[in-house]
Design a protein around this motif. Structure first.
Motif, PDB file in Angstrom:
ATOM      1  N   GLY A   1      45.027  39.246  45.056  1.00 36.59           N
ATOM      2  CA  GLY A   1      44.682  38.207  44.093  1.00 36.59           C
ATOM      3  C   GLY A   1      43.184  37.952  44.041  1.00 36.59           C
ATOM      4  N   TRP A   2      42.763  37.446  42.898  1.00 35.75           N
ATOM      5  CA  TRP A   2      41.395  36.954  42.733  1.00 35.75           C
ATOM      6  C   TRP A   2      41.459  35.439  42.547  1.00 35.75           C
ATOM      7  CZ3 TRP A   2      36.831  39.260  43.513  1.00 35.75           C
ATOM      8  CH2 TRP A   2      36.771  40.657  43.507  1.00 35.75           C
ATOM      9  N   PHE A   3      40.603  34.760  43.249  1.00 38.36           N
ATOM     10  CA  PHE A   3      40.501  33.308  43.153  1.00 38.36           C
ATOM     11  C   PHE A   3      39.047  32.952  42.849  1.00 38.36           C
ATOM     12  CE2 PHE A   3      44.540  31.736  44.961  1.00 38.36           C
ATOM     13  CZ  PHE A   3      45.079  32.935  45.374  1.00 38.36           C
ATOM     14  N   ARG A   4      38.834  31.736  42.395  1.00 36.78           N
ATOM     15  CA  ARG A   4      37.473  31.269  42.233  1.00 36.78           C
ATOM     16  C   ARG A   4      37.397  29.801  42.629  1.00 36.78           C
ATOM     17  NH1 ARG A   4      36.951  31.492  35.599  1.00 36.78           N
ATOM     18  NH2 ARG A   4      38.313  29.713  35.127  1.00 36.78           N
ATOM     19  N   GLN A   5      36.195  29.411  43.010  1.00 40.09           N
ATOM     20  CA  GLN A   5      36.029  28.038  43.481  1.00 40.09           C
ATOM     21  C   GLN A   5      34.666  27.508  43.073  1.00 40.09           C
ATOM     22  OE1 GLN A   5      36.503  27.502  47.740  1.00 40.09           O
ATOM     23  NE2 GLN A   5      37.210  25.404  47.427  1.00 40.09           N
ATOM     24  N   VAL A   6      34.699  26.310  42.514  1.00 40.16           N
ATOM     25  CA  VAL A   6      33.497  25.565  42.197  1.00 40.16           C
ATOM     26  C   VAL A   6      33.329  24.505  43.266  1.00 40.16           C
ATOM     27  CG1 VAL A   6      32.387  24.066  40.503  1.00 40.16           C
ATOM     28  CG2 VAL A   6      33.777  25.995  39.739  1.00 40.16           C
TER      29      VAL A   6
ATOM     30  N   VAL B   1      40.334  46.905  44.428  1.00 46.69           N
ATOM     31  CA  VAL B   1      40.858  46.167  43.280  1.00 46.69           C
ATOM     32  C   VAL B   1      39.672  45.646  42.481  1.00 46.69           C
ATOM     33  CG1 VAL B   1      42.190  44.154  42.562  1.00 46.69           C
ATOM     34  CG2 VAL B   1      42.979  45.568  44.465  1.00 46.69           C
ATOM     35  N   TYR B   2      39.793  45.707  41.166  1.00 45.24           N
ATOM     36  CA  TYR B   2      38.713  45.295  40.279  1.00 45.24           C
ATOM     37  C   TYR B   2      39.129  44.083  39.446  1.00 45.24           C
ATOM     38  CZ  TYR B   2      37.187  50.037  41.362  1.00 45.24           C
ATOM     39  OH  TYR B   2      36.813  51.188  42.023  1.00 45.24           O
TER      40      TYR B   2
ATOM     41  N   CYS C   1      38.480  37.524  46.690  1.00 47.99           N
ATOM     42  CA  CYS C   1      39.703  38.300  46.629  1.00 47.99           C
ATOM     43  C   CYS C   1      40.504  38.058  47.907  1.00 47.99           C
ATOM     44  CB  CYS C   1      39.427  39.779  46.437  1.00 47.99           C
ATOM     45  SG  CYS C   1      38.429  40.579  47.712  1.00 47.99           S
ATOM     46  N   ALA C   2      41.805  38.258  47.797  1.00 46.54           N
ATOM     47  CA  ALA C   2      42.685  37.982  48.924  1.00 46.54           C
ATOM     48  C   ALA C   2      43.888  38.912  48.873  1.00 46.54           C
ATOM     49  CB  ALA C   2      43.145  36.525  48.887  1.00 46.54           C
TER      50      ALA C   2
ATOM     51  N   TRP D   1      41.230  37.333  53.438  1.00 44.53           N
ATOM     52  CA  TRP D   1      40.310  36.865  52.399  1.00 44.53           C
ATOM     53  C   TRP D   1      38.967  37.580  52.507  1.00 44.53           C
ATOM     54  CZ3 TRP D   1      41.311  33.327  48.531  1.00 44.53           C
ATOM     55  CH2 TRP D   1      42.529  32.668  48.617  1.00 44.53           C
ATOM     56  N   GLY D   2      38.367  37.839  51.358  1.00 46.92           N
ATOM     57  CA  GLY D   2      37.004  38.341  51.322  1.00 46.92           C
ATOM     58  C   GLY D   2      36.018  37.191  51.418  1.00 46.92           C
TER      59      GLY D   2
END
Length: 127
Positions: free
Chosen positions: A35-40, A79-80, A96-97, A117-118
């Motif tokens: 998975g791809w995640f994002r965080q602000v 993974v891209y 990414c995880a 997790w990356g």
């Protein structure tokens, strides 16, 4: 040692594109959900895309559907995340995880379902 290395972040203008990479070492991504995640800063980590262990199933958050594409290259163990039509609100640190579980429904967006997790890569979209 199991590691995920995320890269490809940077500064881009609104409407532009970036491609993020997530390279795994110490395990084979075939057999993992990635998975791809994002965080602000100050907000919860948001799941935005996932590719299933067989590579056939992909999932997207509504906020990126139609603009982002997740894919994988098993030979490169990578993974891209192709991000097009970027908006200022896409500005975040992207992670990414990897999960050993089969993630059904919306579970793929749950951070607790992932085992590795990356380190994160920063994407900044200017208006």
């Amino acid at each position: 040692e199991v590691q995920l290395q995320a890269s490809g972040g940077g500064l881009v203008q609104s409407g532009g594109s970036l491609r993020l990479s997530c390279t795994a070492t110490g395990f084979n991504i075939d057999g993992y959900e990635i998975g791809w995640f994002r965080q602000v800063s100050g907000k919860e980590r948001e799941g935005i895309a996932c590719v299933g262990e067989g590579g056939d199933n992909t999932y997207y958050a509504d906020s990126v559907k139609g603009r982002f594409t997740i894919s994988r290259d098993v030979a490169k163990n990578t993974v891209y995340l192709q991000m097009d039509s970027l908006k200022p609100e896409d500005t975040a640190v992207y992670y990414c995880a990897a999960s050993r579980y089969w993630l059904d429904g919306d579970v793929w967006q749950t951070t607790g379902e992932y085992h590795h997790w990356g380190q994160g890569t920063l994407v900044t979209v200017s208006s």
